[in-house]
Write an enzyme that holds these catalytic residues in place. Structure first.
Site, PDB file in Angstrom:
ATOM      1  N   ASP A   1     -10.934  -1.240   6.070  1.00  0.00           N
ATOM      2  CA  ASP A   1      -9.466  -1.226   6.131  1.00  0.00           C
ATOM      3  C   ASP A   1      -8.918  -0.065   5.312  1.00  0.00           C
ATOM      4  O   ASP A   1      -7.953  -0.221   4.577  1.00  0.00           O
ATOM      5  CB  ASP A   1      -8.894  -2.554   5.632  1.00  0.00           C
TER       6      ASP A   1
ATOM      7  N   GLY B   1       4.216  -6.682  -7.921  1.00  0.00           N
ATOM      8  CA  GLY B   1       4.084  -6.399  -6.504  1.00  0.00           C
ATOM      9  C   GLY B   1       3.811  -7.655  -5.715  1.00  0.00           C
ATOM     10  O   GLY B   1       3.435  -8.692  -6.275  1.00  0.00           O
TER      11      GLY B   1
ATOM     12  N   GLY C   1       2.517  -9.029  -1.540  1.00  0.00           N
ATOM     13  CA  GLY C   1       2.129  -8.804  -0.156  1.00  0.00           C
ATOM     14  C   GLY C   1       2.238 -10.098   0.613  1.00  0.00           C
ATOM     15  O   GLY C   1       2.703 -11.127   0.087  1.00  0.00           O
TER      16      GLY C   1
ATOM     17  N   LYS D   1      -4.263 -10.557  -9.400  1.00  0.00           N
ATOM     18  CA  LYS D   1      -3.943 -10.719  -7.988  1.00  0.00           C
ATOM     19  C   LYS D   1      -4.094 -12.196  -7.633  1.00  0.00           C
ATOM     20  O   LYS D   1      -5.205 -12.740  -7.664  1.00  0.00           O
ATOM     21  CB  LYS D   1      -4.889  -9.859  -7.140  1.00  0.00           C
TER      22      LYS D   1
END
Length: 520
Positions: A191, A73, A75, A96
């Protein structure tokens, strides 16, 4: 797999490979197909096909412990990789990693570190587990999370459109439990949105995991604050009004966001969704979202009221804890009670969140449905009664004052013309505030079940107490004059009208002040 939150100033590179098929060979940032040159370093963009194969980290071992297997993934601020433990090959992790350009920004690194600390502090089966935080040999920081297999709630909602009440409430209750554990540790997520909820296991009965504590706030955290008053952080469509104003927020901002998530899950639409973030923020601050039942009529009115109370503009009007919201939603959770996990933290005493028995739940649902369905007719009835009482009271009060000025005897009455002028004058004096009040109710209250119930409760006590006080005092005057003093004509003494009006007004004012003090 976990997801990365895209901040407001992130490049146009977040999203899937289909949405951003171009990639910069220098900085690794993705761009839409219409881009030809990277705005950052003027490098010619490449097609991102087989981009994962060209990632330099794939195949490398980080910290002599985590072997990077593949990209799973991406972002706007980094990538997520699948990794395996070098000594326990069956153990998988999600790595990450920040993009190189962000790895040189101290504030981004501080938030990255805070995400690790905030998530690690929360012990809950519904929060993604953080195992480690470290840096590569080149100095790029990375997080080591548990590897999640499943689907983001946002992607799931895109596929199904909207969810049935039972499954949606079950997921949201799990989010409530996750955030209740976070709030118990002084961590406010700030968030919450469907993109930051990951569904694992069987999607017919999934387990929700709250992810991405990147802009979370930790109460009494040491060191300088990473956000200041006036700085807006979060996602506009799910942002509480006080957060949109850049004010300091507490755990009730998360309660608002959870209500917005449930709104989206049941209706298939975001509560606020405008063409640009600024317009969305303006709507968050100045408007109420469309009534959920106007988008999905199958939503029960009491459940609609729960959503609207969670999303109240003022924090004091919302549920004050996640446990309260969870307890209210329990009535609509059709799943079986979940067994308590040994690793789950002990929740401090508060509102009970266990599922009520079936007969008790049915009774509570019926009572709530009746309360909501009667709120609007009750507003109309009480408004008419209150307006009639005020108008009649003012007419009798002014009439009594005129009669007293003329002597106050039984024969000192108004003429026909005076009576017409008095009634007309008071009627015209009251019609303007009455129309303004009706317009306010229609625009700001009528389509909101929570506000309708609150308004009905707020006006019921003063009007009922005022009318009862007036009626009881009037009856007492008649008993005293006709029975005790044995002078029935004394009832017509105009001073009694003044006294009765004062008693009713004092009763109504006292009930209103008592109601205000109870609500504080």
């Amino acid at each position: 797999m976990t997801s990365l939150s895209t901040s407001a100033n992130a490049p146009p590179s977040s999203g899937s490979d289909n949405a951003t098929p171009k990639v910069c060979p220098t900085c690794g940032v993705r761009y839409p197909a219409e881009f030809r040159v990277c705005p950052r370093d003027a490098a010619t963009l490449d097609d991102s096909v087989d981009d994962a194969l060209r990632d330099d980290l794939v195949g490398k071992t980080l910290n002599e412990t985590y072997t990077v297997m593949r990209v799973v993934g991406e972002g706007g601020m980094g990538r997520v990789y699948e990794a395996r433990h070098t000594r326990i090959s069956s153990k998988r992790f999600a790595i990450k990693m920040l993009h190189p350009e962000y790895a040189r920004q101290p504030q981004v690194i501080s938030r990255f570190q805070r995400e690790a600390e905030a998530a690690a502090a929360v012990q809950s089966p519904y929060v993604v587990t953080v195992f480690d935080v470290h840096r590569t040999a080149e100095g790029r920081p990375f997080l080591v999370n548990e590897f999640l297999e499943g689907k983001e709630l946002a992607d799931y909602l895109t596929e199904v459109g909207k969810m049935k009440i039972g499954p949606a409430v079950r997921i949201v209750r799990q989010i409530c439990k996750a955030l209740a554990a976070a709030h118990a540790k002084g961590v406010v997520h700030r968030d919450m949105k469907p993109e930051n909820v990951f569904l694992t296991g069987d999607l017919a009965m999934p387990t929700a995991k709250v992810i991405d504590f990147g802009i979370s706030k930790v109460d009494d955290a040491p060191g300088a604050a990473l956000t200041q008053t006036g700085m807006i952080m979060g996602t506009p469509s799910y942002m509480a009004p006080e957060q949109a104003r850049g004010e300091r927020v507490d755990h009730r901002a998360d309660i608002y966001a959870v209500g917005a998530i449930l709104y989206c899950a049941l209706t298939g639409s975001r509560p606020f969704d405008r063409n640009d973030p600024t317009a969305t923020l303006t709507a968050v601050l100045t408007e109420d979202p469309p009534r959920p039942r106007s988008l999905e009529p199958s939503i029960p009115e009491p459940l609609e009221m729960i959503i609207q109370r969670a999303m109240a503009k003022e924090p004091s009007h919302r549920y004050q804890t996640m446990e309260e919201l969870d307890a209210e939603l329990a009535l609509y959770d059709t799943s079986e009670p979940e067994p308590r996990e040994l690793s789950s933290p002990v929740v401090q005493p508060g509102p009970r969140t266990s599922l009520p028995s079936a007969p008790r739940a049915a009774t509570m649902q019926l009572r709530q449905a009746q309360q909501v369905s009667m709120a609007r007719p009750l507003i109309l009835l009480l408004s008419v009664l209150g307006l009639f009482w005020v108008a009649g009271g003012l007419i009798t009060l002014v009439t009594a004052i005129i009669r007293l000025s003329r002597g106050g005897t039984v024969t000192d009455n108004l003429t026909g013309l005076e009576a017409v002028l008095l009634a007309s004058g008071i009627g015209f004096a009251l019609i303007t505030p009455a129309l303004i009040g009706a317009r306010h109710v229609r625009r700001n209250v009528w389509n909101n079940s929570m506000k309708s119930v609150d308004l009905a409760d707020n006006i019921r006590r003063p009007i009922v107490v005022g009318l009862c006080a007036y009626g009881f005092a009037s009856l007492l005057v008649r008993v005293v004059e006709a029975v005790v003093l044995r002078r029935a004509a004394g009832v017509a003494w105009p001073m009694w009208d003044v006294v009765l009006f004062a008693i009713g007004a004092v009763g109504a004012a006292g009930a209103y002040l008592l109601l205000r003090s109870e609500s504080r």
